[in-house]
Design an enzyme around this catalytic site. Structure first.
Site, mmCIF file in Angstrom:
data_model
loop_
_atom_site.group_PDB
_atom_site.id
_atom_site.type_symbol
_atom_site.label_atom_id
_atom_site.label_comp_id
_atom_site.label_asym_id
_atom_site.label_seq_id
_atom_site.Cartn_x
_atom_site.Cartn_y
_atom_site.Cartn_z
ATOM 1 N N TYR A 155 39.476 30.213 48.992
ATOM 2 C CA TYR A 155 38.157 30.856 49.001
ATOM 3 C C TYR A 155 37.059 29.850 48.683
ATOM 4 C CZ TYR A 155 40.425 35.443 49.028
ATOM 5 O OH TYR A 155 41.156 36.541 49.367
ATOM 6 N N LYS A 183 50.853 42.622 17.350
ATOM 7 C CA LYS A 183 49.881 43.270 18.245
ATOM 8 C C LYS A 183 49.935 42.631 19.637
ATOM 9 C CE LYS A 183 46.182 40.230 16.576
ATOM 10 N NZ LYS A 183 45.031 40.149 15.643
#
Ligand SMILES: *Cc1c(COP(=O)(O)O)cnc(C)c1O
Length: 382
Positions: A276, A50
Site C-alpha cells: 500500500y 491481567k
C-alpha cells in the site's frame, strides 16, 4: 465396537512444518522469572495475570507462577479475577479497576478480594454485602502520585473512617492497603521516594483509624527489581513474569516466540514499489518473502519499513507497509522455499529479533507487543 472408521471431518494434522502463524510460550521461562522474584523479595509475590496473562494465557501464567512460589493472583476486572479463581481454587485473588456498580456478589462468591478506590465504591460494596449477607475482603487503594486509580490523599482519611465503620458492622474486612508507583520505567530508588512516603503515610492513617491491613503492597516489576524499600508485604509482578524488565536492570527470560511460514517468494527488479502506498521501492533486484501475519495479529503497523524478521537464520528487513494480514520481508539474494519458517520475534538466543526490538521499531513498550498478539495466532507450549 467395530464400526467403520468415520471419515475425518478435518484434514489430518501434520506435526511437521509451519502451517500458520504460531505463538510458542515457554513456561520454563515464566517459572524461572517467578523464582527470580520469590527469591529476591522478602515478602509474598502476586502474579498479575491481567490481559490474558500478558498475552501468555491467564490460566497458564497463573498456574506456573503459583507452582514456583507466587502466592497471590491479581487481575483487573472481576471477570478476569473469576478466570484466575478457576486457575486455582485456593490462592487469594485480587481484582482492581472496577466500576462502582461492579458485581460484588460474584466477587464474594468466588472469594475475590476487591480494591476499593473511593468512598462511592465502598458504599456500593457495603450496600451489596448488606443485601447478600457476604463479607467482602477489600484492599483500600491510595493514589500514590499517578492521578489515576486510587483515592486522592485528601479523600483518604474519610475513606479510612468509613472503612473502619463498615468493618465493625461486619460488611467488609480490610485485608490490604495498596498503591502504585508512577515511575515504573526508571531504575534507581529516588524517582519513587515521594510515592513510597505518601503510601506509608496512608498506611499510618489506616492504622490510626483502627484498621489492621495484613498486606501492604506498592511495588510492581520495576520498583521490585530496583528498590527493596518498596517491597513491604507483597509485590505485584506482571511484566516481570513475562520476561519484561522496564527498569533495564535485570536479565529476565522472554517466554514468547512468534513465527509464520513463508507463503510465497517472488523475484522483483529494481524500482519495484511495494505494498500500500509504495512506501518502499526496491533499489536493486531482490527476492521478497510474503508472511501471512499482520497488524490484526498484533504485528504493529508502526514498525513498517523499520522492523526485521529472521528467515532461514538471516535477518531480513520488513519492507513496505505492514498490512492487516500480511507483511513482506526482503530476502536479498537469499532464496528460500515456501513454507520456510520465519521468526518474527523470539528470546533472541539465535539472533532473531526480540519483543524489545519490536517495541523500539514501533515506538512503544514491550508490554504492548506481548498483550497485542491476536486470537487467530495459534498457541503452543514449549
Ligand atoms: C499491571 C499492574 C501491575 C503489574 O505491573 P508490572 O509493571 O507489569 O509488573 C501491578 N499493579 C497494578 C495496580 C497494575 O495495574
Amino acid at each position: 465396537m467395530s464400526a467403520p472408521a468415520a471419515r475425518p471431518r478435518h484434514p489430518p494434522r501434520t506435526t511437521t512444518g509451519p502451517r500458520s502463524p504460531l505463538l510458542e510460550i515457554d513456561l520454563s521461562a515464566v517459572a524461572a522469572n517467578t523464582r527470580h522474584f520469590t527469591h529476591t523479595t522478602g515478602g509474598e509475590v502476586m502474579a498479575v495475570v491481567k490481559a490474558d496473562g500478558f498475552g501468555h494465557g491467564l490460566d497458564r501464567m497463573a498456574r506456573t507462577a503459583l507452582a514456583n512460589g507466587a502466592t497471590w493472583l491479581g487481575a483487573t476486572s472481576i471477570a478476569e479475577a473469576v478466570q484466575a479463581r478457576a486457575a486455582d481454587a485456593d490462592a487469594p485473588v485480587l481484582s482492581w479497576l472496577n466500576p462502582v456498580d461492579a458485581d460484588v456478589t460474584t466477587a464474594c462468591e468466588h472469594r475475590i478480594d476487591l480494591a476499593v478506590p473511593s468512598g462511592r465504591h465502598l458504599a456500593a460494596v457495603v450496600e451489596s454485602c448488606t443485601r447478600s449477607g457476604h463479607r467482602a475482603r477489600v484492599h483500600l487503594q491510595l493514589d500514590t502520585g499517578m492521578a489515576r486509580d486510587g483515592a486522592a490523599p485528601h479523600e483518604w482519611p474519610e475513606l479510612m473512617a468509613t472503612a473502619r465503620h463498615a468493618e465493625r458492622a461486619g460488611h467488609i474486612t480490610v485485608e490490604g492497603v495498596m498503591g502504585h508507583l508512577p515511575r515504573a520505567g526508571e531504575p534507581g530508588p529516588s524517582p519513587n521516594t515521594t510515592g513510597r512516603q505518601e503510601f506509608l503515610r496512608g498506611v499510618a492513617l489506616a492504622e490510626q483509624a483502627g484498621l489492621r491491613p495484613s498486606v501492604r503492597h506498592l511495588a510492581a516489576t520495576a520498583a521490585t527489581l530496583t528498590d527493596p524499600d518498596t517491597h513491604l508485604d507483597l509485590v505485584r509482578i506482571g511484566a516481570g513474569l513475562a520476561g519484561i524488565d522496564p527498569s533495564g536492570s535485570t536479565r529476565l527470560r522472554p517466554a514468547l516466540r512468534l513465527t509464520a511460514p513463508v507463503v510465497q517468494v517472488r523475484r522483483v527488479p529494481a524500482g519495484t514499489g511495494l505494498g500500500y502506498g509504495h512506501t518502499h521501492v526496491t533499489d536493486r533486484a531482490t527476492n521478497l518473502a510474503l508472511l501471512p501475519i499482520g497488524y490484526a495479529d498484533g504485528v504493529p503497523r508502526a514498525a513498517s519499513n523499520r522492523a526485521q524478521v529472521t528467515v532461514a537464520g538471516r535477518r531480513c528487513p520488513v519492507v513496505g507497509m505492514i498490512s492487516m494480514d500480511q507483511l513482506v520481508a526482503d530476502l536479498g539474494d537469499q532464496l528460500v522455499e515456501p513454507d520456510t519458517e520465519a521468526v518474527v520475534f523470539g528470546p533472541g538466543e539465535e539472533g532473531e529479533p526480540t519483543v524489545d526490538d519490536w517495541a523500539r521499531w514501533a515506538d512503544t513498550i514491550p508490554h504492548e507487543i506481548v498483550t497485542g498478539i491476536g486470537h487467530r495466532v495459534r498457541r503452543s507450549m514449549r
